[in-house]
Design a protein around this motif. Structure first.
Motif, PDB file in Angstrom:
ATOM      1  N   ASP A  78      60.663   5.374  67.890  1.00 14.63           N
ATOM      2  CA  ASP A  78      62.032   5.829  68.115  1.00 14.63           C
ATOM      3  C   ASP A  78      62.799   5.920  66.807  1.00 14.63           C
ATOM      4  OD1 ASP A  78      63.791   6.628  70.334  1.00 14.63           O
ATOM      5  OD2 ASP A  78      65.087   5.085  69.469  1.00 14.63           O
ATOM      6  N   GLU A  79      62.457   5.024  65.875  1.00 21.08           N
ATOM      7  CA  GLU A  79      63.112   5.091  64.565  1.00 21.08           C
ATOM      8  C   GLU A  79      62.839   6.448  63.905  1.00 21.08           C
ATOM      9  OE1 GLU A  79      64.870   2.470  64.059  1.00 21.08           O
ATOM     10  OE2 GLU A  79      65.740   3.142  62.160  1.00 21.08           O
ATOM     11  N   TYR A  81      61.987   9.237  65.470  1.00 17.99           N
ATOM     12  CA  TYR A  81      62.726  10.255  66.236  1.00 17.99           C
ATOM     13  C   TYR A  81      64.141  10.403  65.680  1.00 17.99           C
ATOM     14  CZ  TYR A  81      59.545  11.409  70.097  1.00 17.99           C
ATOM     15  OH  TYR A  81      58.510  11.885  70.862  1.00 17.99           O
ATOM     16  N   GLY A  82      64.686   9.288  65.208  1.00 18.31           N
ATOM     17  CA  GLY A  82      66.025   9.344  64.644  1.00 18.31           C
ATOM     18  C   GLY A  82      66.115  10.091  63.331  1.00 18.31           C
ATOM     19  N   HIS A 125      66.953   7.276  70.320  1.00 18.64           N
ATOM     20  CA  HIS A 125      66.897   8.399  69.402  1.00 18.64           C
ATOM     21  C   HIS A 125      66.107   9.560  69.992  1.00 18.64           C
ATOM     22  CE1 HIS A 125      67.700   5.414  65.921  1.00 18.64           C
ATOM     23  NE2 HIS A 125      68.771   6.147  66.111  1.00 18.64           N
TER      24      HIS A 125
END
Lengths: 248, 248
Positions: A78-79, A81-82, A125
């Motif tokens: 998810d990091e 994706y951010g 994210h």
DNA sequence: CATCCATGGTGTACGTTGTACACGACGATA
DNA sequence: TATCGTCGTGTACAACGTACACCATGGATG
């Protein structure tokens, strides 16, 4: 007389935390895991290695912040994706920008291609990114499955190219071969046997060409453009019959 | 008086191999590994599990035939490459046939998409397949890198779709959810929090659509056709300027 | 001021994995 | 009959993820 366990003063028995490391946190754990995965040729990490990088003597420190190794992978994904953004504009420019931005992120974090394909994109994210990617498609009279299909058609080649990149990095590291010449040298025994065999003339013609290792075409950017061309046929079905689907 | 180690007759002490299993072989090991990987939701195997399936009590039996787990994976991958065929015909029909044949093989063996991307295709079946795929491109005045690029442009979407399939199977198995309704039910807490949050309206519009889980478009076959369209521009660069490359 | 308890990091330990190594059984050969 | 290559087994070990009990600390509470 050296100090023993009995006579040793407290300055020896109580050596106080060596460098006074700053406290752990979920962010620090995820950042350390990402740094290690970036550095590893295969993009793999170990809970013990992450703990060691944070100055902790045991992997169990991490479990106060991440739950499990799989959960840590969720957070890492998810990091990244951010780090991906969708530029404003019409659907084609927006999706092209999405593809290029994702490609840059994958080049920074090749392991993302492997991990992102192994879990649903449900982190904050990821959801924000999908929301931004779906936005320019919202006024186009497409059903929900097709809208999401357009986004995934763009992200698919990104992940595919990332996996190929990961493979090449891993192979190069495993064999310890830096230059293209070394790599070609290592594959020579395999190749020569095939050449000597005489079958597979088209494959032989390929391996005999010194320009075979050049990057392309088709490059990733070109493939992305093809996908966008194809999506244009979906978005404005002027040429074909409106209800036309795929074969199958 | 029960039989002890001393007085027990040979009919007890010498129980002879129970079902007289047929001898091991590299083919039997690979076949067992493939069967297990097909059955496993995540497509993963264990040397111990393979040995057990072959009636062996220890995983070390296998190492007389395969060298390592990675070597076994190489053999499994090449076996599947042998199930893929390139039909005769002009380049476009041949490459379409390659893509569809590979897609069928990946549907039978989803783990193939993961393993094939993690190693160079140097097995005998892989090389024969690449030879057959390069054949219809050989008279088209393309350089070596482009010829191979065409083949990989076709195989890329196949592997991407396979990885997505693998992920869905794994998630479904892990959560023990059979029907689409169960799956949607499990994801509901996540979804509802996002809906309640109010941000991400386009994502919300997507999850609120009951038809969002339908297969497509774009289906795999449609994406493949787009790639072939794009390749046609490379093969006969009539429309654009001849030397035009990708954007980047 | 004494006590308690929540918080955060540690140490030990267990089950599972891949696999190195030495050994035993057995058929073919000398 | 003695020897040897082939095949399968059993034991063992290091590395992994992680469950569990433990201890240190510092603020809240009596």
């Amino acid at each position: 007389m050296p100090p023993t366990a009995e006579n040793r003063p407290v300055w020896f028995t109580d050596p106080q935390p060596p460098p006074a490391t700053e406290p752990l946190s979920r962010e620090r754990v995820v950042a350390a895991a990402i740094a290690l995965a970036d550095a590893d040729a295969r993009g793999e990490i170990t809970m013990r290695a992450v703990a060691a990088r944070l100055g902790s003597s045991t992997p169990m420190s991490l479990y106060r912040y991440v739950g499990s190794k799989d959960g840590l992978a969720d957070l890492m994904v998810d990091e990244v994706y951010g780090e991906i953004a969708v530029p404003p504009g019409a659907w084609r420019d927006a999706l092209r920008g999405l593809g290029l931005s994702a490609w840059e992120a994958v080049q920074r974090h090749p392991w993302f291609a492997r991990l992102a394909f192994s879990r649903p994109p449900l982190g904050p994210h990821a959801i924000a990114l999908y929301d931004a990617a779906l936005a320019p498609l919202d006024g186009l009279d497409l059903d929900a499955a097709t809208r999401m299909g357009c986004v995934n058609a763009v992200l698919g080649p990104v992940m595919g190219a990332g996996l190929a990149m990961l493979e090449e990095r891993a192979m190069r590291a495993k064999s310890g071969l830096a230059t293209e010449e070394d790599l070609a040298e290592a594959a020579r025994p395999y190749i020569e046997r095939i050449v000597a065999d005489g079958k597979h003339p088209h494959f032989i013609r390929w391996v005999s060409d010194p320009g075979r290792l050049l990057p392309g075409p088709p490059t990733f950017e070109q493939t992305l453009e093809w996908v966008l061309d194809g999506l244009a046929g979906l978005v404005t079905p002027a040429a074909g019959t409106p209800g036309e689907g795929a074969a199958r």
